[in-house]
Scaffold this active site. Sequence first.
Site, PDB file in Angstrom:
ATOM      1  N   GLU A  23      -1.706  -9.821  -9.124  1.00 16.75           N
ATOM      2  CA  GLU A  23      -0.700 -10.516  -8.347  1.00 16.75           C
ATOM      3  C   GLU A  23      -0.585  -9.907  -6.946  1.00 16.75           C
ATOM      4  O   GLU A  23      -0.463 -10.616  -5.955  1.00 16.75           O
ATOM      5  CB  GLU A  23       0.652 -10.468  -9.063  1.00 16.75           C
ATOM      6  CG  GLU A  23       1.672 -11.296  -8.331  1.00 16.75           C
ATOM      7  CD  GLU A  23       2.798 -11.755  -9.227  1.00 16.75           C
ATOM      8  OE1 GLU A  23       3.043 -11.117 -10.257  1.00 16.75           O
ATOM      9  OE2 GLU A  23       3.430 -12.755  -8.863  1.00 16.75           O
ATOM     10  N   ASP A  24      -0.627  -8.588  -6.890  1.00 19.64           N
ATOM     11  CA  ASP A  24      -0.490  -7.928  -5.600  1.00 19.64           C
ATOM     12  C   ASP A  24      -1.791  -7.931  -4.805  1.00 19.64           C
ATOM     13  O   ASP A  24      -1.778  -7.929  -3.578  1.00 19.64           O
ATOM     14  CB  ASP A  24       0.009  -6.488  -5.787  1.00 19.64           C
ATOM     15  CG  ASP A  24       1.405  -6.464  -6.395  1.00 19.64           C
ATOM     16  OD1 ASP A  24       2.081  -7.511  -6.325  1.00 19.64           O
ATOM     17  OD2 ASP A  24       1.817  -5.420  -6.949  1.00 19.64           O
TER      18      ASP A  24
END
Length: 575
Positions: free
Chosen positions: A76-77
């Site tokens: 996600e990051d």
Amino acid sequence: MSFNILLEKLKEQNRPAEDLELIKKAYDFAARAHEGQKRKSGEPFINHPLSTAVKLTEMRLDSKTIAAALLHDTIEDHPEFETELKKIFGEEIAFLVDGVTKLNKIKYKGSQRTAESLRKMFLAIGEDIRIVLLKLVDRTHNMETLQYLPADKQKRIATETLEIYAPLAYRLGMKKLSGQLEDLAFPYVLPERYEWLSKITSDKFPEWTKYMEKIKPVLIMELARDEVKFASITSRIKHLYSLYKKLLKYDLDISKITDIVALRVIVYTLEDCYAALGVVHKLWRPVPGKIRDYIALPKPNGYKSLHTTVFGPEDNMFEVQIRTVEMHQEAEYGIAAHWAYTEFKKERPKDYAERQASFLNQKRFAWLDQIREWQKDVESPDEFLEALKIDFFKARIFVLSPKGDVIDLPEGATPIDFAYHIHTDLGSSATGSKVNGKMVSLDHQLKTGDVVEILIQKGKKPSIDWLKFVKSTQARKKISSVLKKLTESKKFEKKGGEMVEIRLTAKDRFGLLHDVTYVFTKQKINMKNVTTDNKSKSYPAIIIQTVLKNRGELEKIMVRLKEVKGVMEVSYKLL
Ligand code: MN
């Protein structure tokens, strides 16, 4: 927090060396991905995945899940790590991480109606129950550090926790986790109620604990005398939020609650459960009607235990819960207990691999059972209806808008179904679609968890071919109606005018016909023919034939006619 804490716990459980290696590799990967990144609390970001992994280790989950826990926020990051992650850790771990990433996109906007379908969606996305477990534990750690977030976020996340995550954990039989989540959310969601209840209980808790500590040796002695072996006897205090829920049923009168503190007797065999119950009743007189045999009749979520409330010394009532070690494990960890790795010591590596294989088969099985249990878990008529609708949900998929709104569609639905579900204009002007960031065709079949984006072009018209693949009746109806309008407009355009027959049904009254014809004269439109159909006396139909220049004119007339007093229905056809 350091990796050593996790390592120690894994070693205590005698996990094989290859597992430790995998987990270490996952930790290194995550540490690299989150390098320099900080949590809102100011601590290094890696502490979050590490805490999540520790919690899952305590639940004795398999090493792949623990590795996935360490990796769960990396993609996600940093989406650029996705390919590398798959290459290093393989399909299964990548699948778990991807599932958590998908679940992160769901936002709950707070309506009871969507709460239930959100919970269902959670389960649908978490095809593999380990994804749901991972997400629940991830949320637990986020709740533990919620004080560092701004107030509005605190409230939203805590409400979501209370309404989605905690009930989900409970339904999966994970009482301990669900209790933790509730107690963490309580002060943020209902701050005044929380204050009030903590005040009342903080005086009483030490008192109650002292009382239970006095009772304990009495029971231990009597069990020994009757030669009933036990694994442990502990006193437990009811979770604050679950006490609050119970208080709501008892007019907030705390003196009416008899199970705030309870003695928990854990024994080794089923026979000893009943033997221990006998000992308890020999010591203290049971309160009539408060003996529950959840072993013979387990609770819908699978909970097994014997419960009894007794009159103790000084006329105090308290509850005693008796169960076996296995029942206790199951009660605390629910579905996660089915996953727990035990007896590592005795197994050779080969057996371990076999065991893991059978585990993977088992997981689907346990999972299905849980859904079935869920269907049985019906408390109110509304819930019962919901349970009946399960078939309906089976044939549904749940997709997300780019903003994280949940849209439910029939199985096999396409981006066009999605677009029309949101708005007719969005559907009609769709030119393309992106699913999970990738371009797809408009007849692409969507899957649960997909993030769907619609590309539009102003003034674009729907295509008749769409009717061949759309799945929802809503989209079908909307497309047909837009297409009908378009064909009509074309007809008007071609000839520069069209003969139209307008039919209206109205409640007969004095002056009705005058008001109807006035609509036409005001618009400067000549009526070619007016007839009335009096088959129904109180609701005559007025049929008007006229020539209209374009579709806009027709629409305007229709609107005006509907506004005439007494008019019930207006329809038209092109002649
Ligand atoms: Mn996380």
